[in-house]
Design a protein around this motif. Structure first.
Motif, PDB file in Angstrom:
ATOM      1  N   LEU A 275       0.821  -1.214   0.000  1.00 47.92           N
ATOM      2  CA  LEU A 275       0.000   0.000   0.000  1.00 47.92           C
ATOM      3  C   LEU A 275       0.854   1.264   0.000  1.00 47.92           C
ATOM      4  CD1 LEU A 275      -2.787  -1.075   2.548  1.00 47.92           C
ATOM      5  CD2 LEU A 275      -2.606  -1.559   0.102  1.00 47.92           C
ATOM      6  N   ARG A 276       1.866   1.289  -0.880  1.00 49.63           N
ATOM      7  CA  ARG A 276       2.719   2.471  -1.037  1.00 49.63           C
ATOM      8  C   ARG A 276       2.715   2.914  -2.504  1.00 49.63           C
ATOM      9  NH1 ARG A 276       7.765  -0.195   2.015  1.00 49.63           N
ATOM     10  NH2 ARG A 276       8.958   1.503   1.060  1.00 49.63           N
ATOM     11  N   PRO A 277       1.535   3.296  -3.019  1.00 50.44           N
ATOM     12  CA  PRO A 277       1.425   3.614  -4.446  1.00 50.44           C
ATOM     13  C   PRO A 277       2.209   4.847  -4.863  1.00 50.44           C
ATOM     14  CG  PRO A 277      -0.582   4.231  -3.299  1.00 50.44           C
ATOM     15  CD  PRO A 277       0.254   3.444  -2.324  1.00 50.44           C
ATOM     16  N   ASP A 278       2.394   5.808  -3.944  1.00 52.38           N
ATOM     17  CA  ASP A 278       3.148   7.009  -4.304  1.00 52.38           C
ATOM     18  C   ASP A 278       4.599   6.666  -4.649  1.00 52.38           C
ATOM     19  OD1 ASP A 278       3.387   6.190  -1.638  1.00 52.38           O
ATOM     20  OD2 ASP A 278       3.960   8.198  -0.950  1.00 52.38           O
ATOM     21  N   GLU A 279       5.178   5.721  -3.924  1.00 54.49           N
ATOM     22  CA  GLU A 279       6.544   5.301  -4.222  1.00 54.49           C
ATOM     23  C   GLU A 279       6.599   4.491  -5.513  1.00 54.49           C
ATOM     24  OE1 GLU A 279       8.794   3.783  -0.760  1.00 54.49           O
ATOM     25  OE2 GLU A 279       7.046   4.393   0.429  1.00 54.49           O
ATOM     26  N   ALA A 280       5.575   3.691  -5.761  1.00 54.57           N
ATOM     27  CA  ALA A 280       5.514   2.936  -7.018  1.00 54.57           C
ATOM     28  C   ALA A 280       5.405   3.884  -8.205  1.00 54.57           C
ATOM     29  CB  ALA A 280       4.329   1.976  -6.993  1.00 54.57           C
ATOM     30  N   LEU A 281       4.631   4.966  -8.046  1.00 55.22           N
ATOM     31  CA  LEU A 281       4.487   5.954  -9.112  1.00 55.22           C
ATOM     32  C   LEU A 281       5.822   6.638  -9.405  1.00 55.22           C
ATOM     33  CD1 LEU A 281       2.509   7.356 -11.029  1.00 55.22           C
ATOM     34  CD2 LEU A 281       2.051   9.016  -9.223  1.00 55.22           C
ATOM     35  N   GLU A 282       6.547   6.979  -8.365  1.00 56.67           N
ATOM     36  CA  GLU A 282       7.859   7.596  -8.538  1.00 56.67           C
ATOM     37  C   GLU A 282       8.818   6.643  -9.248  1.00 56.67           C
ATOM     38  OE1 GLU A 282      11.130  10.398  -7.925  1.00 56.67           O
ATOM     39  OE2 GLU A 282       8.960  10.466  -8.276  1.00 56.67           O
ATOM     40  N   ALA A 283       8.762   5.371  -8.876  1.00 56.91           N
ATOM     41  CA  ALA A 283       9.650   4.376  -9.486  1.00 56.91           C
ATOM     42  C   ALA A 283       9.391   4.239 -10.985  1.00 56.91           C
ATOM     43  CB  ALA A 283       9.468   3.027  -8.791  1.00 56.91           C
ATOM     44  N   VAL A 284       8.125   4.143 -11.362  1.00 56.29           N
ATOM     45  CA  VAL A 284       7.820   3.938 -12.777  1.00 56.29           C
ATOM     46  C   VAL A 284       8.140   5.183 -13.597  1.00 56.29           C
ATOM     47  CG1 VAL A 284       5.370   4.627 -12.711  1.00 56.29           C
ATOM     48  CG2 VAL A 284       6.139   2.954 -14.377  1.00 56.29           C
ATOM     49  N   CYS A 285       7.947   6.363 -13.033  1.00 57.45           N
ATOM     50  CA  CYS A 285       8.270   7.599 -13.752  1.00 57.45           C
ATOM     51  C   CYS A 285       9.778   7.727 -13.973  1.00 57.45           C
ATOM     52  CB  CYS A 285       7.728   8.810 -12.999  1.00 57.45           C
ATOM     53  SG  CYS A 285       5.921   8.947 -13.037  1.00 57.45           S
ATOM     54  N   LEU A 286      10.560   7.384 -12.963  1.00 58.87           N
ATOM     55  CA  LEU A 286      12.022   7.443 -13.101  1.00 58.87           C
ATOM     56  C   LEU A 286      12.508   6.453 -14.150  1.00 58.87           C
ATOM     57  CD1 LEU A 286      13.132   7.740  -9.358  1.00 58.87           C
ATOM     58  CD2 LEU A 286      13.306   9.506 -11.127  1.00 58.87           C
ATOM     59  N   ALA A 287      11.987   5.239 -14.114  1.00 57.57           N
ATOM     60  CA  ALA A 287      12.411   4.215 -15.078  1.00 57.57           C
ATOM     61  C   ALA A 287      11.975   4.571 -16.491  1.00 57.57           C
ATOM     62  CB  ALA A 287      11.846   2.858 -14.673  1.00 57.57           C
ATOM     63  N   ARG A 288      10.769   5.074 -16.634  1.00 63.83           N
ATOM     64  CA  ARG A 288      10.252   5.443 -17.961  1.00 63.83           C
ATOM     65  C   ARG A 288      11.073   6.561 -18.585  1.00 63.83           C
ATOM     66  NH1 ARG A 288       4.726   8.320 -17.530  1.00 63.83           N
ATOM     67  NH2 ARG A 288       6.202   9.854 -16.699  1.00 63.83           N
ATOM     68  N   ASP A 289      11.443   7.543 -17.779  1.00 62.98           N
ATOM     69  CA  ASP A 289      12.194   8.680 -18.304  1.00 62.98           C
ATOM     70  C   ASP A 289      13.638   8.317 -18.642  1.00 62.98           C
ATOM     71  OD1 ASP A 289       9.927  10.160 -17.942  1.00 62.98           O
ATOM     72  OD2 ASP A 289      10.581  11.115 -16.089  1.00 62.98           O
ATOM     73  N   ALA A 290      14.135   7.215 -18.092  1.00 67.76           N
ATOM     74  CA  ALA A 290      15.541   6.839 -18.297  1.00 67.76           C
ATOM     75  C   ALA A 290      15.750   5.934 -19.501  1.00 67.76           C
ATOM     76  CB  ALA A 290      16.080   6.147 -17.046  1.00 67.76           C
ATOM     77  N   HIS A 291      14.656   5.517 -20.169  1.00 67.88           N
ATOM     78  CA  HIS A 291      14.792   4.579 -21.277  1.00 67.88           C
ATOM     79  C   HIS A 291      13.943   5.025 -22.472  1.00 67.88           C
ATOM     80  CE1 HIS A 291      15.791   2.159 -17.680  1.00 67.88           C
ATOM     81  NE2 HIS A 291      16.674   1.595 -18.478  1.00 67.88           N
ATOM     82  N   PRO A 292      14.378   4.630 -23.676  1.00 67.06           N
ATOM     83  CA  PRO A 292      13.562   4.948 -24.858  1.00 67.06           C
ATOM     84  C   PRO A 292      12.268   4.155 -24.835  1.00 67.06           C
ATOM     85  CG  PRO A 292      15.351   3.463 -25.445  1.00 67.06           C
ATOM     86  CD  PRO A 292      15.596   3.877 -24.026  1.00 67.06           C
ATOM     87  N   PRO A 293      11.210   4.658 -25.466  1.00 65.42           N
ATOM     88  CA  PRO A 293       9.955   3.897 -25.531  1.00 65.42           C
ATOM     89  C   PRO A 293      10.186   2.544 -26.190  1.00 65.42           C
ATOM     90  CG  PRO A 293       9.642   6.149 -26.303  1.00 65.42           C
ATOM     91  CD  PRO A 293      11.117   5.959 -26.170  1.00 65.42           C
ATOM     92  N   GLN A 294       9.564   1.514 -25.642  1.00 62.61           N
ATOM     93  CA  GLN A 294       9.717   0.166 -26.196  1.00 62.61           C
ATOM     94  C   GLN A 294       8.334  -0.394 -26.506  1.00 62.61           C
ATOM     95  OE1 GLN A 294      12.370  -2.393 -24.051  1.00 62.61           O
ATOM     96  NE2 GLN A 294      13.976  -0.878 -23.941  1.00 62.61           N
ATOM     97  N   HIS A 295       7.695   0.175 -27.512  1.00 61.26           N
ATOM     98  CA  HIS A 295       6.321  -0.175 -27.848  1.00 61.26           C
ATOM     99  C   HIS A 295       6.205  -1.667 -28.185  1.00 61.26           C
ATOM    100  CE1 HIS A 295       5.443   4.058 -27.781  1.00 61.26           C
ATOM    101  NE2 HIS A 295       6.349   4.294 -28.704  1.00 61.26           N
TER     102      HIS A 295
END
Length: 514
Positions: A275-295
């Motif tokens: 039940l720590r969704p705010d930290e999960a949101l931060e994690a996914v945003c950091l990872a997404r911004d660090a890599h090219p889109p992989q559709h």
């Protein structure tokens, strides 16, 4: 192209380096690439780093080995080597094999998993239908070809097909003269099992890998990251007590390792289950911004699913709905997230559609089957307010398995309570013991509003006062006050702003418009 005699390869490269002629260094390196890669990796890497860009650009295999290439590939300079038909015609079958291998790895590292998959299938066809001298050698690269084909299938989310390639690679690795081949393949095999939720198989495979010799420098990072990620996946699914220690061993969010999407998935699953969704949101945003889109890749499926569940968890229902509506070909993880968010909103129509698509998948692993069963039970509860006795028995059996602890933690408290109500006293005791320590979310059911309540609800964003609403509807202010009181009671709120927010989350405005 020489695929054997590592001592001779080393001597030839050292002579070329001593000559100072960059063309000679490049030619010697390419001609001896396989023995150098396996037995003299540091010398090979040093030679590649000494070559100018003009030389590297004409030899994709050397460009792929340069340490800067994977770093730049994820951001400013994608590495996607192509070859004209005329150039390909003058290459030997072995040279074409190696070029195709480079294309597999390069396109995958650059975020184009779909193209990498095309080259992986091309290499698979070449192995099956085209004669290659190096592939017949016991010290040749055939095991590594199958390993990279399997790795690309895993990156594309095709874990069952990846396991087949890893099985072939392991058998060939056992026969090869490279002592760490089997460990490298076992590490990725364990990862594929863990992704599918075959946790016992993953655990057994990790134990087998640990009995093998340590990986050489060429393969050490790939082996270590795969083993650590697989172990963390197992730990998170079982919600073991040392899960934070396992997570700390994973590569960072901006890692260039192939397993970064899985590391993100592991972290996010752990955070959401606790039940720590705010930290999960931060994690996914950091990872997404660090890599090219992989559709179309497993990475994009991980990002979409985690982003969607985390958004809902922090209360951003509007953005979560936008993410759902933007999906054209959602993967299995994203479909599961769509079901969860839809059931939170009591949107059984959307949940039913996503569940049907999940049920049609032919490659569900044990963990995915368990997830589907629990989501279907949740859907049943939202539709009928109860659970069929057969559903209760299925949940109870899942609850007794340690592999299902995280999945059960993501289920609403109401579902767990309904399950307990359908069990005997002894079964409840066993179920409670197995699920001890799990935190569940209370799910608010979608309110059922009358026509007059819906009319007042839709008027809240438009009319600033009760008097304005009464004038617009040609009724008395007391009538509006009575309808507002009833509306607030059903929504569980006390202010206009709260009512609008709750109605948006449950899509009651859209429902009213229908």
């Amino acid at each position: 192209m020489n695929f054997h005699d590592s001592a001779k390869a080393e001597q030839e490269l050292l002579r070329a380096i001593a000559s100072g002629n960059v063309e000679s260094i490049a030619r010697t390196t390419v001609d001896n690439i396989w023995p150098l890669f396996n037995s003299h990796f540091e010398l090979l890497r040093s030679a590649v780093e000494s070559l100018p860009n003009s030389v590297l650009d004409r030899r994709p295999i050397l460009r792929a080995l340069h340490p800067m290439t994977p770093v730049l590939a994820r951001t400013t300079r994608p590495f996607k080597p192509l070859m004209s038909p005329d150039e390909a015609r003058i290459m030997t079958p072995d040279e074409l094999d190696v070029l195709t291998l480079v294309q597999i790895i390069a396109f995958r590292a650059s975020g184009d998993v779909a193209a990498s998959l095309i080259y992986a299938r091309r290499l698979e066809d070449r192995i099956a239908f085209t004669k290659g001298n190096s592939r017949d050698r016991i010290d040749g690269p055939l095991w590594f070809y199958h390993y990279q084909i399997g790795s690309t299938l895993l990156a594309a989310g095709e874990s069952s097909r990846a396991l087949l390639q890893f099985t072939i690679a392991r058998e060939l690795g056992r026969l090869s003269l490279q002592e760490d081949a089997e460990r490298l393949v076992l590490a990725r095999t364990a990862l594929a099992y863990a992704v599918r939720g075959s946790l016992s198989d993953a655990e057994t495979t990790l134990a087998e890998a640990a009995l093998q010799p340590q990986s050489t420098i060429a393969h050490r990072e790939s082996s270590i990251t795969a083993e650590r990620t697989a172990a963390a996946l197992i730990g998170v699914e079982r919600m073991v007590s040392n899960v934070d220690e396992l997570l700390s061993n994973l590569e960072p969010y901006d890692s260039i390792a192939m397993s970064w999407p899985l590391a993100l998935l592991v972290r996010a699953r752990s955070l959401l289950a606790r039940l720590r969704p705010d930290e999960a949101l931060e994690a996914v945003c950091l990872a997404r911004d660090a890599h090219p889109p992989q559709h179309g890749s497993f990475a994009s499926d991980v990002i979409s699913s985690v982003y969607l569940e985390a958004l809902w968890g922090v209360g951003d229902a509007t953005t979560a709905q936008n993410v759902i509506e933007a999906q054209t070909k959602p993967g299995m993880l994203t479909l599961s997230a769509i079901v969860r968010v839809s059931l939170h909103q009591s949107r059984t129509d959307l949940a039913s559609s996503a569940l049907r698509r999940l049920e049609q998948s032919r490659n569900l692993g044990p963990g995915q089957h368990a997830n589907l069963l629990l989501l279907s039970a949740w859907h049943e509860m939202v539709q009928s307010g109860t659970l069929h006795s057969a559903t209760v028995r299925q949940i109870w059996r899942l609850g007794l398995r340690e592999d299902s602890r995280r999945l059960l933690a993501t289920m609403p408290a109401q579902l767990i309570e309904l399950t307990r109500e359908g069990l005997s006293a002894d079964e409840v005791a066993a179920f409670d013991q197995a699920t001890e320590g799990l935190a569940h979310v209370d799910v608010q059911r979608r309110p059922v509003l009358t026509g007059s309540e819906l009319r007042v609800l839709n008027a809240l964003p438009v009319h600033a006062t009760t008097a304005d609403m009464a004038m617009s509807f040609h009724v008395s202010p007391n009538t509006i006050k009575s309808q507002l009181s009833s509306l607030y009671r059903k929504l569980g709120c006390s202010t206009r702003d709260e009512a609008v927010a709750i109605a948006s989350r449950f899509h009651l405005f859209a429902h009213a418009a229908e």
